[in-house]
Design a protein around this motif. Structure first.
Motif, PDB file in Angstrom:
ATOM      1  N   MET A1285       0.825  -1.206   0.000  1.00  0.00           N
ATOM      2  CA  MET A1285       0.000   0.000   0.000  1.00  0.00           C
ATOM      3  C   MET A1285       0.861   1.258   0.000  1.00  0.00           C
ATOM      4  N   VAL A1289       0.775   4.216  -2.851  1.00  0.00           N
ATOM      5  CA  VAL A1289       0.532   5.617  -2.517  1.00  0.00           C
ATOM      6  C   VAL A1289       1.732   6.470  -2.920  1.00  0.00           C
ATOM      7  N   CYS A1292       1.791   7.231  -6.536  1.00  0.00           N
ATOM      8  CA  CYS A1292       0.836   8.254  -6.961  1.00  0.00           C
ATOM      9  C   CYS A1292       1.503   9.619  -7.096  1.00  0.00           C
ATOM     10  N   VAL A1307      -5.390   2.288  -7.081  1.00  0.00           N
ATOM     11  CA  VAL A1307      -6.014   2.726  -5.828  1.00  0.00           C
ATOM     12  C   VAL A1307      -7.526   2.780  -5.988  1.00  0.00           C
ATOM     13  N   LEU A1320      -5.367   1.102   3.136  1.00  0.00           N
ATOM     14  CA  LEU A1320      -5.001   2.126   2.158  1.00  0.00           C
ATOM     15  C   LEU A1320      -5.011   3.514   2.797  1.00  0.00           C
ATOM     16  N   LEU A1329      -9.318   9.395   1.624  1.00  0.00           N
ATOM     17  CA  LEU A1329      -8.981   9.074   0.244  1.00  0.00           C
ATOM     18  C   LEU A1329      -9.562  10.102  -0.714  1.00  0.00           C
TER      19      LEU A1329
END
Length: 2004
Positions: A1285, A1289, A1292, A1307, A1320, A1329
């Motif tokens: 995870m 992230v 990203c 995601v 997450l 999120l």
């Protein structure tokens, strides 16, 4: 010589004009090469004058500044600047900065001053101008880059350059776009310390020989995958090192360096395309990395390869200026490659000396480099001025490259000529020719392309192989050479044009040989082939082919008629062969022609008719003319003999030939007698035959006319043979023996005639020269008078041509002397050419001939025959111009001969006569010509001039045959190159092609002459033919006995495969034995040599897959050997050890695995397109890949390249459409991907990005598969640990755009599962999120692909069924706080206003700065100078995927309960989204994706009234939306996305039709010319197998027909025009089965109209769904939608109801109703059924059946009668209690009965039928009574009364009503129900009903009963008269009622009083008479038409009442 000093002194002159002129002249001369004087005083004066001039603000400031700039860059100018001080000069310049328009020159002066202040310049400097910004030296840019100032007195006044300031690039943007260079510099890439160290280590490793190969492999397989490729040009040290290694300057491995350069070039091209992609354009991210992270596993491994010492890194402040422009890199690389290739082909080298692998790499590199160069630099570059050094360098280097390529082409061509068996030379040449054509095409606008390349391409253009085997290359070369600006001679183009004609002739020759053997051949096609074949006869061919052509020609001539269109072509071919320039062709043809004609005379008499056809060719005048003029006088003995024999046969043919044949032949021969008779002689056979033919008896036998014989004899007088002349004179004298004319018989002697003619010497005609003619022009009037005088005593004969003496004239009016003098005067005048036209117009010629004829007559009264001399003189003067008219006078030759015999001693007269006689007998062949002096002169054929003694000087023509074609083939054959091309083409056309393709090498040819041989065309063709080369290579591969032989064959195969795309052999390649490679693929390697062989083979396989098209089963053998059942090579991936003593670190073994995986990737791509693979095989392949992946140590430096390829292959496999994994395999794959994803993230900087990208995408695919297969997340959630995870992230925000987008997409996929969401969220840098995704979405400088991925995350979070467990309030709060809607609105607006995106990459450094690298280097040595490249980027407009993603988010949040839809609508969100839904693109998938998402969101938002109203008022979007939907034709051929777009468009259209403005607009658009397209599209959608599309079409059709039925006009009346238009739309599909039958099969009746097609499809669907579960159809929502649509269609369309009736839909509905009745009867009314009646499925089915039946009955008597026949009343009676259970069913039943009873007598009787003691009518009456008893009557009561009212016409129905309590109940209900009053009125029309109504009246009847009482007054008079209440009601209506009530009451009173005195008394007694009178007075005041009619009725009623 002039001196600049003069102009410099004049610059200070007080007169302004002198100063300006001196300035312009001095500046112009300096630009042309003048040099400023080397004197300090003069330069000082110049500078001062210029500075003073600038202070005056003069208009010529730009010229002054230019001159000042030139001065400052000289040695003395620099000295003056230092002497006066920079600050002083700047003081003068500062005031100009805002006023002058020459800012560029001013800034260049400032920069020069700055340079002078920095460096002591000792020479003249010419530095390109530098673009400066206006910021101060202390100001820094946004990114912190700046330039340090200088510590001197002018520091504050000198502007400092800032590298990335925005204004620096404003002026350059336009220059970049107009320069023709799309990409000069790639965007700058910032690297962290770890990445910089990696690059430094790579640079050091390349310099160490032992590590070169491993380092090159690392760059190819790892570094290029992880790092942006532009860093090699940002920091070009590595590239320069690789080029040096490739050229052999630095040692190392050149082959590996070339491979790296090839990979870099391909990556650069891909990066270039990506940078132009709107999805990935973004601002480069800043890299912030700690120096502690510099050491990682990769850097440590690289350090081991070299002796690395930790030195402090040197920071190059001007690193950005060291960048290498992309075109310069490509051109430098091409120079290096061409140098390498040139060294490999020297005069002494052989094919064994070539390094084929290196040459293959070079060729691939050349292709890639050219592709990169031509994409980055367009053709426009050569059309603009190259004003900068960089542009000039590009142009210069391009010319060098083209020159080197031309030399290389020449070398390889010569190498092949010396060694024809060197196939590789030929293949390399072919590939380089293609590159040369591309380069020259690119530089065709260059002023002067290199001559070497043009010459090489011209030689290639001649090569016939290109045109035959590689037409694309040939076409390209032909085009570019035709437009190239070449300075070479133009002879090549002319020769090539002729060569093309020869090629066409050769092809026609081959076609002729094919046609001639056909039994049913076409003569026209055959002759065309022969005609086009003629040019090749100039080529030295054998006589065999020529004889075949001639024989076919003669055979065709026999079958042609002279009127045939092909006859002219036949004769034209024969003439060209007779006059051919090649001697043997002419000779052979004449001999064959003689033999052919001889058959007509010597053949069998039984076949005479057939033989005479051989003479058809001789019936052509041109052929006989050719024989007479050229054949008979030919120098070739055979030709002359053949011609003589032909003519001899023709002259003697009268006795042999038939009448018809002879006369046809004679008609042609007579035309050439003037040419034939000149050959008369006594010593030749033909001459004797000609003389014989002129004899009286023979000519009469031949059929020659007497006049033609005389002309022939006259011609014989001029020939050279004396015996012929004597004989002709004797015969002519015999013809002159006529006593009517002079001379007398004794004077007509042949010797006198011959002697007279013998004395004649050739002289000109009796004409004056042109100088004397001009003075005679004005004598036309006198000429006419003279002619009138001569016509006296003469009469014109009836023929209008001749004159004769007037009969009966005793004495001549005109004296003979006067006639003689007049003729003499006329003869003098006729010597003037200007008089001839007037003379001929006045019929002078016929007059003179008549006078000549009369003057020679014995009995004429003209006693002076000397008049004949004047007549002859006149004829001589006009004879040349009027020769054709003279020739038509039959007796003129005899008249001229008589004049000669009369005056034999008059030489002048004899000369004139002989000249006129010669013109007459050769008139058809005497022409006008211009002699050497420019005068007009007669000309005759050469044979006539040579063989006769003409009495006038004549020129000759036809010295050679006019039919001779002067071919240029001899010109072509004079050069060996052109000759070889022709020989090769002839060899190829005559069987060489088939032999080469079959592998047979043969030089022999049956049509070659013995002395001509082609110089190895078979070897050339075999070396050039792709199929032949591949066949030979595969054969060599099969027969190879050593590794070297196999490798050589494979390398040759690999080199020729790129030619596949430009050759004609792709289909032939599929049939070659490629499976010969299987034995090498199946055998595992046992040694390094085997590994090397396998690597070479796999490279060849990859080349095959790249260049050969995947069609015609061309890839079958690869699929079988790599991913099929025979794929044994995959096992090598899972082997730890390939062979003994091998290790995993062996780079060759690693390379082998990498190549295997690459082939697997390509194989997966192929099966993805072919569709012939299975999911089981794909799953097995994925398992093998996963097993191989698990064997890899992720930390192993040597396996990183293999890891990259393996992950890439896995990604392709899981995205394949054949990837259907089992649960265990999917979880296993997911675990492997997440493990790899975590392991790849251990590197620092950009390392590992490629692995993470592939692993992320593969993970995304696997998660999607798990979601589709509904695998519980608990089973695979453990794969996503915290480390995974965190990596997702972190990715990203990675520096790689694709990785960021892929991570966000993953995601989004993970966020759909609640179990994974907490893990997450813990790794996110923010609280939620949604906040994280919105933050990524809101970055305006982010790439569109990343923003779309972020929007996908937001979509996942905001979906109502989301597992994110985020409340709607939190979502709305975040959206409001982040201004998400405003950002979306801006994006959508930009998308709709999107302009064309300029496809060029803006350089990160200004070109002017880049060119001053050396200057800035000098400055950097003096002081600290820092420079940073620009990070600016052009923002790309939004893309379609981004808009679609935004629409999905809007779709989700619009469904929220607390969504502020109203505010969003006011902001225009939905209107702009509607505009996006109307957007179209060239790519249908893009526009469809946007339309799907936008329409889906708008459908959800359209549930709000405000949104619907806003969209309905957007008229332009509605028009465009409807147009786009109309144009969606052929829906069956569209992809799923396009079908979804149509589906959502239907739903949105249906939603908008609810609004009146939208309905009007849409229907107006649908009624346009294109409307039928939409309705047919709707029809196709209904028939489509896509369920969603069909349902949407059904819903749209339902709403559409409903809106049509509700259409109203302005007066609120129903608009029938729309319904009529809809009903009359014709169907496109029309067959012969229109209304063919009434069978049960719906397909046996083809509808004629679209509405009938709709009805047919809906009825078919109704039956399909009804048959499956008849009573529970309502469970199926589609059945309900079909029923609703069908009901709406039937309700609106008359034609649909008629078609449904025709297709027996009523019977089907009645049957279905019976099923429901039986089912409900069996079910019974339980408590549960009664309680759940509103949701009971059977009752719901009943509802739709009743609705359909009701709609079908509207205005359809046939339907009602059909239902009556089906006894529908039984079902209705049985179902009545069930229908009373729900309000819906009650309404449906009553509406059904209303339609059923409307004007249907049969229905009325059916309603009375009793079933188990009950009837429908009875139940209706009971219902009416029951409902009327309620306090508040329901709405359906009116419907019941309407049903009963419809039935009152039937007496049985009335009986039932009267017997029930209906009448009294209805009467009571009249107070509150007008329907009840209507029922009473209907009943009262009849006697029984009237009595019942009257008897049930209440004490005070309401006024609504007036109509009923009016009817009752007719039938129940006594009862009405006795009722005081009734009379009072009538009276009150008359007194106070409205007009209608007054009329009704008057009618009732009239009915009561009519013919009944007692009734009148009662009425008057009760005051009704006065009431009538009062009503009359009241209504008389009204003026409308209704009141007038009421007054008339009242007056009549009043009269009736007053009458007693």
């Amino acid at each position: 010589m002039e001196s600049p000093n003069i102009y410099i002194k004049k610059l200070g002159h007080p007169i302004k004009e002198i100063r300006e002129r001196s300035l312009k002249l001095l500046l112009t001369k300096l630009q042309c090469g003048w040099v400023l004087p080397d004197e300090i005083d003069i330069i000082r004066e110049l500078v001062n004058n210029l500075l003073n001039w600038l202070n005056e603000n003069h208009p010529l400031q730009k010229e002054v500044l230019q001159l000042l700039l030139i001065t400052l860059k000289t040695k003395n100018g620099a000295y003056i600047v230092k002497d006066q001080g920079v600050s002083t000069i700047l003081t003068h310049l500062n005031s100009l900065k805002s006023n002058t328009d020459a800012i560029d020159v001013l800034e260049d002066i400032i920069e020069t001053l700055r340079f002078i202040n920095t460096v002591d310049s000792e020479c003249s400097l010419r530095i390109p101008p530098l673009q400066l910004n206006s910021s101060s030296s202390s100001k820094t840019s946004r990114n912190g880059s700046s330039c340090n100032g200088f510590n001197n007195e002018c520091q504050e006044k000198i502007y400092c350059f800032v590298g990335n300031d925005g204004e620096t690039y404003k002026n350059q943007k336009t220059d970049i776009k107009n320069s023709g260079i799309k990409c000069l510099l790639f965007p700058w890439v910032d690297l962290g310390p770890s990445d910089i160290k990696t690059m430094n280590l790579i640079m050091d490793s390349l310099k160490v020989s032992k590590s070169t190969r491993r380092c090159c492999r690392f760059i190819r397989d790892v570094f290029l995958r992880d790092f942006p490729v532009q860093i090699f040009l940002n920091r070009p040290t590595i590239v320069k090192t690789l080029l040096a290694i490739s050229s052999g300057q630095c040692g190392g491995n050149p082959q590996e360096a070339l491979c790296v350069l090839l990979c870099i070039t391909r990556a650069l091209h891909m990066q270039f395309m990506q940078l132009l992609s709107l999805d990935f354009v973004c601002k480069s991210q800043k890299v912030s990395e700690n120096k502690e992270d510099m050491e990682d596993n990769i850097n440590l491994e690289l350090q081991k390869a070299i002796d690395y010492r930790q030195d402090s890194p040197h920071q190059d402040a001007l690193l950005a200026l060291r960048q290498q422009p992309v075109p310069i890199f490509a051109l430098d690389a091409l120079q290096t490659i061409f140098t390498v290739m040139a060294r490999s082909v020297v005069d002494e080298s052989t094919i064994e000396d070539l390094d084929l692998k290196q040459i293959n790499t070079c060729l691939s590199l050349v292709d890639s480099m050219l592709k990169l160069l031509l994409d980055c630099v367009t053709k426009k570059f050569w059309r603009v001025e190259h004003s900068t050094k960089t542009h000039r360098d590009i142009a210069h280097k391009s010319c060098i490259v083209m020159r080197m390529l031309g030399d290389l082409l020449t070398k390889y061509n010569k190498a092949f000529e010396k060694n024809p068996e060197g196939v590789y030379y030929r293949i390399v040449w072919l590939r380089l020719v293609q590159c040369g054509g591309q380069l020259l095409q690119w530089a065709k606008d260059s002023p002067l392309p290199p001559a070497t390349l043009v010459t090489a391409l011209q030689m290639a253009q001649i090569d016939p192989v290109l045109d035959l085997l590689y037409p694309k290359i040939s076409y390209q070369i032909n085009n570019v050479l035709s437009v190239a600006k070449s300075s070479l001679d133009k002879e090549h183009k002319s020769k090539f044009c002729e060569l093309t004609k020869v090629y066409t002739s050769i092809e026609c020759a081959v076609k002729f040989k094919t046609i001639k053997f056909k039994e049913s051949r076409n003569d026209e096609e055959l002759l065309i082939s022969i005609q086009k074949t003629l040019p090749i006869f100039h080529f030295n061919l054998d006589k065999k082919y020529f004889k075949e052509v001639v024989s076919v020609l003669f055979e065709t001539a026999k079958n042609l008629d002279q009127n045939d269109i092909n006859w002219c072509m036949e004769c034209e071919i024969a003439l060209k062969l007779m006059a051919h320039g090649v001697e043997w062709i002419k000779t052979t043809f004449y001999m064959l022609l003689t033999e052919f004609i001889r058959n007509a005379f010597v053949g069998d008499e039984s076949k005479q008719t057939e033989n005479e056809k051989c003479l058809k060719l001789m019936c052509h005048v041109e052929i006989l003319t050719e024989i007479c003029c050229q054949g008979l006088s030919s120098n070739i003995e055979e030709v002359e003999a053949s011609s003589s024999e032909i003519m001899l046969l023709i002259l003697r043919g009268r006795l042999v030939l038939s009448e018809g044949c002879w006369w046809q032949l004679l008609a042609t021969v007579q035309a050439v007698f003037p040419l034939l008779h000149v050959y008369a002689a006594h010593d030749t056979v033909l001459g004797k035959a000609i003389c014989k033919s002129l004899e009286m008896e023979i000519s009469m036998c031949m059929g020659v006319s007497r006049a033609e014989r005389r002309r022939g004899l006259a011609r014989a007088l001029y020939v050279h043979c004396g015996a012929v002349r004597v004989d002709a004179a004797r015969q002519l004298c015999h013809e002159l023996d006529d006593k009517k004319y002079l001379p007398p018989s004794e004077s007509v002697r042949a010797d006198v005639l011959l002697n007279a003619m013998k004395r004649v010497e050739p002289q000109d005609f009796n004409l004056e020269d042109s100088a004397m003619q001009s003075s005679q022009v004005s004598q036309t009037t006198g000429l006419e008078q003279i002619l009138e005088v001569l016509k006296q005593d003469l009469t014109l004969e009836t023929d209008g041509l001749t004159y004769s003496a007037r009969e009966g004239l005793s004495k001549a009016t005109l004296e003979p002397a006067l006639r003689r003098s007049t003729l003499q005067q006329l003869a003098v005048m006729m010597r003037n050419r200007g008089m001839h036209e007037v003379f001929m117009k006045n019929n002078g010629l016929n007059l003179i001939v008549s006078l000549l004829r009369m003057s020679l007559m014995v009995d004429d009264f003209l006693t002076y025959p000397e008049c004949a001399i004047s007549c002859v003189s006149i004829l001589n003067s006009i004879g040349f111009e009027s020769r054709h008219t003279l020739a038509s006078i039959q007796d003129l030759p005899l008249l001229l001969l008589r004049v000669i015999l009369i005056f034999p001693a008059n030489d002048s007269c004899v000369l004139l006569c002989t000249q006129v006689l010669a013109l007459c007998i050769w008139a058809g062949f005497v022409l006008h010509e211009i002699d050497a002096q420019g005068h007009r002169a007669p000309a005759a054929p050469l044979s006539v001039v040579r063989r006769t003694r003409l009495p006038f000087p004549a020129l000759s023509y036809w010295n050679t045959s006019p039919n001779t074609e002067h071919s240029r083939i001899d010109w072509l054959l004079s050069d060996e190159t052109w000759r070889n091309a022709v020989v090769f083409r002839w060899w190829w056309a005559n069987g060489g092609a088939a032999g080469v393709r079959a592998g047979l090498v043969s030089e022999a040819n049956e049509y070659f002459a013995p002395n001509v041989s082609a110089p190895g065309p078979a070897l050339t063709a075999s070396a050039s033919c792709l199929t032949a080369v591949c066949t030979q290579s595969l054969l060599a591969l099969e027969n190879a006995t050593s590794h070297q032989q196999v490798i050589q064959a494979l390398l040759l195969l690999q080199s020729c495969l790129p030619l596949t795309c430009v050759s004609r052999a792709p289909r032939e390649l599929c049939g070659l034995p490629w499976r010969h490679t299987a034995r090498f693929l199946r055998a595992p390697p046992a040694s390094p040599a085997d590994v090397h062989l396998l690597n070479t083979l796999l490279h060849c396989v990859l080349a095959y897959m790249t260049h050969v098209s995947a069609r015609d089963n061309s890839m079958t053998w690869i699929k079988e050997l790599f991913i099929g059942n025979d794929a044994s090579i995959i096992a090598l991936l899972s082997r730890d050890q390939m062979y003994p003593h091998s290790t995993q670190d062996d780079i060759e073994l690693t390379q082998l695995r990498i190549l295997i995986v690459r082939v697997l990737v390509r194989s997966i791509e192929i099966v993805q397109q072919d569709g012939d693979y299975s999911s089981n095989k794909m799953e097995s392949l994925i398992k093998i890949l996963l097993a191989s992946l698990e064997m890899i140590d992720l930390k192993n430096f040597h396996m990183l390249g293999y890891l990259n390829e393996l992950l890439r292959c896995t990604r392709y496999a899981v995205y394949s459409r054949y990837c259907v994994l089992s649960e265990d395999t999917l979880i296993h794959a997911l675990r492997a991907m997440t493990r790899t994803l975590g392991g790849c993230a251990s590197g620092c900087g950009r390392k590992g990005h490629a692995c993470r990208l592939d692993a992320t995408l593969a993970t995304l695919a696997l998660v999607t598969h798990a979601h589709k297969q509904n695998i519980p997340v608990q089973r695979w959630s453990e794969c996503f640990c915290a480390a995974t995870m965190r990596v997702l992230v972190a990715d990203c925000g990675a520096s790689r755009t694709e990785l960021r987008a892929a991570a966000l997409r993953t995601v989004a996929a993970i966020a759909t599962h609640a179990q994974l969401l907490p893990h997450l969220v813990q790794c996110l840098p923010c609280e939620s999120l949604l906040e994280f995704a919105v933050g990524a979405f809101s970055r305006s400088d982010e790439a569109n692909a990343v923003r779309a991925a972020a929007a996908a995350v937001i979509t996942t979070v905001t979906v109502r069924s989301s597992t994110a467990q985020i409340s709607e309030n939190d979502v709305m709060k975040t959206i409001i706080e982040t201004s998400f809607i405003e950002e979306c609105l801006n994006i959508l607006i930009d998308f709709c206003n999107k302009e064309d995106y300029d496809e060029f990459i803006e350089p990160n450094v200004p070109l002017s700065v880049l060119e001053r690298e050396s200057e800035l280097d000098v400055r950097a040595e003096k002081c600290d100078v820092a420079f940073s490249p620009s990070s600016r980027h052009r923002k790309a407009p939004p893309t379609a995927p981004l808009v679609a993603a935004i629409a999905d988010v809007i779709n989700n949040i619009s469904t929220y309960k607390h969504a502020d839809v109203k505010r969003w609508n006011e902001q225009g969100l939905y209107r702009i989204l509607f505009r996006c839904a109307c957007w179209t693109s060239e790519d249908p998938s893009e526009s469809s994706g946007v339309r799907v998402a936008a329409c889906r969101a708008l459908v959800v938002a359209a549930t709000h009234r405000c949104v619907r109203a806003a969209l309905a008022n957007t008229v332009d979007c509605l028009h465009e939306f409807t147009d786009n939907l109309i144009l969606c034709s052929q829906i069956n051929d569209k992809c799923d996305m396009e079908l979804s777009a149509v589906t959502q468009s239907y739903l949105l259209l249906a939603s908008l039709l609810q609004e009146e403005p939208a309905k009007d607009t849409i229907w107006k658009e649908l009624k346009s010319e294109k409307s039928t397209l939409f309705f047919h599209l709707l029809l196709e959608s209904l028939e489509n197998s896509n369920a969603e599309l069909c349902d949407a079409a059904i819903y749209c059709l339902s709403v559409l027909t409903s809106s049509m039925a509700k259409s109203t006009q302005k007066d609120m009346s129903k608009d029938e025009r729309t319904i009529k238009f809809f009903d009359n739309i014709k169907s496109e599909i029309l067959t012969d089965r229109l209304s063919a039958g009434d069978g049960q099969d719906l397909e046996d009746c083809q509808p004629e109209y679209v509405v009938e097609s709709y009805c047919k499809i809906l009825v078919k669907l109704f039956h399909e769904y009804s048959d499956s579960n008849p009573c529970y159809c309502s469970h199926d929502e589609r059945w309900c939608r079909v029923c609703a649509c069908l009901a709406s269609l039937l309700r609106a369309s008359v034609r649909a109801r008629a078609y449904g009736t025709h297709r027996r839909l009523p019977r089907a509905l009645a049957t279905a109703l019976q099923r429901i009745r039986d089912a409900l009867s069996l079910q019974g009314k339980s408590a549960e059924v009664i309680r759940n009646s509103n949701s009971d499925p059977i009752l719901e089915t009943l509802h739709w059946l009743l609705t359909l039946m009701s709609c079908l009955m509207i205005d359809s008597p046939a339907v009602k009668e059909s239902l009556c026949d089906e006894h529908i009343e039984i079902s209705l009676v049985r179902l009545w209690p069930w229908c009373m259970m729900t309000e819906t069913l009650r309404t449906d039943l009553l509406l059904l009965l209303v339609n059923f009873t409307n004007n249907c007598p049969k229905a009325w009787s059916r309603l009375c039928v009793c079933v188990s003691g009950r009837s429908v009518l009875g139940e209706a009456c009971a219902l009416a009574v029951r409902e009327a008893a309620r306090v508040r009557a329901p709405a359906l009561l009116a419907a019941v009364y309407r049903v009963l009212t419809n039935c009152t016409s039937n007496h049985h129905c009335r009986s039932v009503m009267i017997k029930s309590e209906l009448v009294s109940s209805a009467v009571r209900s009249c107070v509150r129900s007008s329907a009840a009053a209507g029922l009473c009125a209907a009943l009262a029309r009849y006697a029984d009903g009237a009595g019942a109504v009257a008897g049930a009246l209440p004490p005070a009847p309401p006024r609504r009963l007036l109509p009923a009482l009016a009817h009752a007054a007719h039938h129940a008079r006594q009862l009405c008269l006795q009722s005081q209440d009734i009379l009072e009601l009538f009276s009150s209506a008359l007194l106070a009622g409205d007009t209608s009530e007054v009329v009704t009451a008057a009618r009732a009173i009239w009915a009561l009083a009519a013919n009944n005195h007692r009734a009148k008394l009662i009425l008057r007694t009760n005051g009704l008479a006065s009431a009538v009178e009062s009503g009359l007075q009241r209504l008389a005041k009204l003026t409308n038409g209704e009141a007038e009619r009421a007054v008339q009725l009242l007056q009549y009623t009043h009269t009736v009442l007053q009458t007693s």
